[in-house]
Scaffold this motif. Structure first.
Motif, PDB file in Angstrom:
ATOM      1  N   UNK A 130      31.662  61.046  19.623  1.00  0.00           N
ATOM      2  CA  UNK A 130      30.214  60.864  19.456  1.00  0.00           C
ATOM      3  C   UNK A 130      29.582  62.064  18.760  1.00  0.00           C
ATOM      4  N   UNK A 131      29.988  63.274  19.187  1.00  0.00           N
ATOM      5  CA  UNK A 131      29.409  64.483  18.568  1.00  0.00           C
ATOM      6  C   UNK A 131      29.733  64.538  17.075  1.00  0.00           C
ATOM      7  N   UNK A 132      30.997  64.228  16.760  1.00  0.00           N
ATOM      8  CA  UNK A 132      31.399  64.216  15.352  1.00  0.00           C
ATOM      9  C   UNK A 132      30.596  63.168  14.587  1.00  0.00           C
ATOM     10  N   UNK A 133      30.440  61.998  15.193  1.00  0.00           N
ATOM     11  CA  UNK A 133      29.730  60.918  14.504  1.00  0.00           C
ATOM     12  C   UNK A 133      28.254  61.258  14.298  1.00  0.00           C
ATOM     13  N   UNK A 134      27.617  61.821  15.337  1.00  0.00           N
ATOM     14  CA  UNK A 134      26.204  62.201  15.178  1.00  0.00           C
ATOM     15  C   UNK A 134      26.049  63.168  14.003  1.00  0.00           C
ATOM     16  N   UNK A 135      26.871  64.206  14.020  1.00  0.00           N
ATOM     17  CA  UNK A 135      26.770  65.215  12.956  1.00  0.00           C
ATOM     18  C   UNK A 135      27.097  64.629  11.601  1.00  0.00           C
TER      19      UNK A 135
ATOM     20  N   UNK B 164      35.743  67.342  12.215  1.00  0.00           N
ATOM     21  CA  UNK B 164      36.763  67.534  13.261  1.00  0.00           C
ATOM     22  C   UNK B 164      37.279  68.977  13.250  1.00  0.00           C
ATOM     23  N   UNK B 165      37.343  69.589  12.064  1.00  0.00           N
ATOM     24  CA  UNK B 165      37.755  71.003  12.005  1.00  0.00           C
ATOM     25  C   UNK B 165      36.850  71.884  12.843  1.00  0.00           C
ATOM     26  N   UNK B 166      35.548  71.583  12.840  1.00  0.00           N
ATOM     27  CA  UNK B 166      34.608  72.491  13.487  1.00  0.00           C
ATOM     28  C   UNK B 166      34.302  72.095  14.924  1.00  0.00           C
ATOM     29  N   UNK B 167      34.965  71.035  15.425  1.00  0.00           N
ATOM     30  CA  UNK B 167      34.570  70.558  16.753  1.00  0.00           C
ATOM     31  C   UNK B 167      34.878  71.580  17.852  1.00  0.00           C
TER      32      UNK B 167
ATOM     33  N   UNK C 131      29.339  72.489  27.859  1.00  0.00           N
ATOM     34  CA  UNK C 131      29.865  71.196  28.234  1.00  0.00           C
ATOM     35  C   UNK C 131      31.205  71.340  28.903  1.00  0.00           C
ATOM     36  N   UNK C 132      31.547  70.369  29.688  1.00  0.00           N
ATOM     37  CA  UNK C 132      32.824  70.412  30.380  1.00  0.00           C
ATOM     38  C   UNK C 132      33.845  69.541  29.698  1.00  0.00           C
ATOM     39  N   UNK C 133      33.380  68.736  28.744  1.00  0.00           N
ATOM     40  CA  UNK C 133      34.303  67.793  28.121  1.00  0.00           C
ATOM     41  C   UNK C 133      34.332  68.019  26.616  1.00  0.00           C
ATOM     42  N   UNK C 134      35.184  67.257  25.972  1.00  0.00           N
ATOM     43  CA  UNK C 134      35.343  67.362  24.521  1.00  0.00           C
ATOM     44  C   UNK C 134      36.745  67.845  24.226  1.00  0.00           C
ATOM     45  N   UNK C 135      37.333  67.330  23.162  1.00  0.00           N
ATOM     46  CA  UNK C 135      38.705  67.725  22.816  1.00  0.00           C
ATOM     47  C   UNK C 135      38.752  69.198  22.419  1.00  0.00           C
ATOM     48  N   UNK C 136      37.703  69.665  21.747  1.00  0.00           N
ATOM     49  CA  UNK C 136      37.612  71.080  21.407  1.00  0.00           C
ATOM     50  C   UNK C 136      37.524  71.925  22.671  1.00  0.00           C
ATOM     51  N   UNK C 137      36.711  71.450  23.609  1.00  0.00           N
ATOM     52  CA  UNK C 137      36.530  72.163  24.882  1.00  0.00           C
ATOM     53  C   UNK C 137      37.850  72.232  25.659  1.00  0.00           C
ATOM     54  N   UNK C 138      38.566  71.094  25.708  1.00  0.00           N
ATOM     55  CA  UNK C 138      39.860  71.041  26.399  1.00  0.00           C
ATOM     56  C   UNK C 138      40.807  72.092  25.828  1.00  0.00           C
ATOM     57  N   UNK C 139      40.846  72.150  24.505  1.00  0.00           N
ATOM     58  CA  UNK C 139      41.748  73.089  23.818  1.00  0.00           C
ATOM     59  C   UNK C 139      41.341  74.526  24.143  1.00  0.00           C
TER      60      UNK C 139
END
Lengths: 294, 270
Positions: B81-86, B207-210, B218-226
């Protein structure tokens, strides 16, 4: 005027030549000059360039590269202004010093590198002019477009995109796209350049058929002297910059023309005369180029 | 591509089956499995410098642990969603801006220098200002992904408008098109290929900048997980995050390509 076009599609070619000669399309080019002056560099492209083209005449213009042939065509088309003289179309001012250049569907151009819209199908390309001008409904334009395409042997390609066609077919589509506007004058800027011999000769045949049928005034730029003689009533030789008409060759080969004429004595004599005149200008252009480079 | 042409019209299951046995698919699969095999061998001692890298088998086991948690899927959804919004915002602002800059000399004179000054600033550098400026973390994150795609799309659209062959515009004008018709019927369609190229590059950059974006909060997000796996020193988790972003980016690019083919029926044939 719509009737004229309809007839040409339906009737036999030889008859049409007699019936459908367009009454208008006479061009009078009077002492036209064009000076380009970007950033103070004074380039005289045309100087005292005068010629008369009668209605329905096929005129070819030859000359060294960069001599101002295309400049003259662009002024006639309304893409560029002139800096001296005037051009009249059927006695009405077409380009003068006082008016801003204005392109119009009465004198359409077929461009050197092609200008079909790649995102439109063949039929959409052909009908673009009449539809955008609002002179035909899309249905009328489609019917007319189909008729005219079949005239040049392009029956089954109306939903194709230009990128899917051969260069020969693209040119035929482009000429039809111009003719559907029923222009007074057809301006052709080296349309068959860079075509192989076979495609070129087929394209000549189609162009001549259309010319015989419509009787439009044609102004045809080329580098190919044989092509010029074979197609035209009159071949004009333009000088190197500043460009003006140095010599006019009347081509008295009968119409309809056919390829056998290329080997005739008259043809060869005319060609050698033309080669001499153009060669002289080409040498001058080359020397001028060397001076500019030095 | 010849394959693709003959396959259109066939039922979806048939097309999938044909694709799976196609040369194209098999070659891609060979490369991926070859890479995994080399990585496995490297981590097992073939390349001593790789001793700290977990093997693909370890990563696969960790991946499975992630896959069964709700947090992982929530992360996928949130990042997408974040990627899509941006990304969408970048198209909505960037395409008109690029068209305007390419079509109107005065507008370009005003906007281009400012644009070029801002373009080299990396998305990561925008993070602190973004936090201060935007009211919520979510908007800040979307803004960073926006920055990633925005400049690319503008540059592509501007280049596309500037390189429209002059004779196309001349032809339209001589057929009687008004300036407005020239813009909507000639300039816009002629720019679509550049818009699609900008979209293809732009979706990759978002996706590079996520990760940079999701460092914000935030507690979630693939970037956050990494990022969390890195802070915890959990190397297999980092690699799971990396692969997840790679897959998500690939899927997004395919989606953009489908949109591009739909926008450009005249190019699909080739």
């Amino acid at each position: 005027m719509n009737d004229v076009n309809l007839k040409l599609v339906q009737k036999d070619q030889a008859q049409e030549a007699a019936v459908c000669r367009a009454p208008d399309g006479a061009l009078s080019i009077k002492e036209v000059g064009k000076i380009y002056d970007p950033e103070g560099v004074h380039v005289v492209a045309l100087e005292d360039c005068s010629l008369e083209i009668t209605a329905g005449e096929f005129v070819a213009i030859v000359g060294p590269s960069g001599c101002g042939k295309s400049t003259l065509l662009n002024i006639m088309a309304g893409f560029d202004n002139l800096t001296a003289g005037e051009i009249l179309l059927d006695g009405e001012p077409l380009a003068t010093l006082d008016t801003a250049p204005k392109p119009g569907p009465d004198r359409v151009v077929v461009f050197q590198h092609g200008a079909l819209f790649p995102w439109k199908t063949v039929l959409e390309n052909v009908t673009y002019g009449p539809v955008v001008q609002g002179v035909m409904s899309p249905e009328e334009a489609n019917d007319r477009g189909r008729e005219m395409l079949s005239r040049v042997g392009l029956n089954n390609i109306e939903t194709s995109y230009p990128g899917q066609l051969s260069s020969g077919m693209q040119r035929r589509v482009e000429i039809i796209r111009a003719l559907i506007n029923n222009p007074k004058v057809l301006l052709l800027d080296e349309p068959f350049r860079a075509m192989d011999t076979v495609t070129k000769s087929a394209s000549h045949q189609y162009l001549l058929e259309l010319y015989n049928a419509t009787g439009k005034t044609i102004f045809f730029i080329t580098h190919d002297l044989e092509e010029a003689i074979f197609l035209a009533d009159k071949v004009l030789v333009m000088t190197t910059r500043p460009g003006y008409i140095k010599q006019t060759l009347e081509v008295d080969l009968p119409r309809p023309r056919h390829y056998g004429m290329l080997a005739s004595v008259e043809f060869i004599e005319m060609k050698s005369e033309l080669v001499g005149a153009v060669h002289e200008e080409a040498v001058k252009a080359f020397e001028a180029g060397e001076r500019e480079m030095a | 591509m010849a394959n693709a042409a003959t396959m259109t019209g066939a039922p979806f299951s048939v097309r999938v089956r044909k694709f799976v046995v196609s040369k194209q698919f098999i070659r891609g699969a060979i490369a991926i499995f070859g890479f995994l095999a080399l990585w496995q061998a490297g981590s097992m001692g073939l390349f001593p410098f790789m001793h700290a890298i977990p093997t693909p088998i370890t990563v696969a086991a960790t991946f499975w642990e992630f896959l069964v948690t709700a947090k992982y899927w929530q992360s996928c959804l949130d990042s997408t969603l974040r990627v899509m919004y941006g990304f969408v915002a970048a198209q909505l602002v960037g395409i008109p801006l690029g068209l305007g800059m390419g079509w109107n000399r005065n507008f370009k004179d005003f906007s281009y220098p400012l644009f070029e000054l801002m373009r080299p600033i990396p998305p990561l550098a925008w993070v602190p200002v973004s936090i201060l400026f935007w009211p919520t973390n979510e908007t800040s994150i979307a803004f960073i992904t926006f920055i990633g795609a925005f400049f690319t799309i503008v540059v592509n659209v501007l280049g596309g408008v500037s390189s429209i062959p002059r004779q196309l515009v001349d032809a339209a004008v001589s057929f009687g098109a008004s300036p407005k018709q020239v813009f909507w019927r000639i300039v816009l369609p002629a720019t679509i290929p550049s818009i699609v190229t900008g979209m293809m590059v732009g979706i990759g950059i978002t996706w590079n900048v996520v990760i940079a974006a999701e460092m914000i909060a935030g507690n979630t997000g693939l970037g956050r997980l990494t990022w969390e796996a890195y802070l915890a020193g959990h190397t297999p988790g980092i690699i799971v995050g990396m692969i997840s972003i790679g897959v998500a980016g690939y899927v997004s690019s395919m989606a953009v390509k489908v949109v591009g083919d739909w926008l450009m029926p005249w190019k699909k044939i080739f």
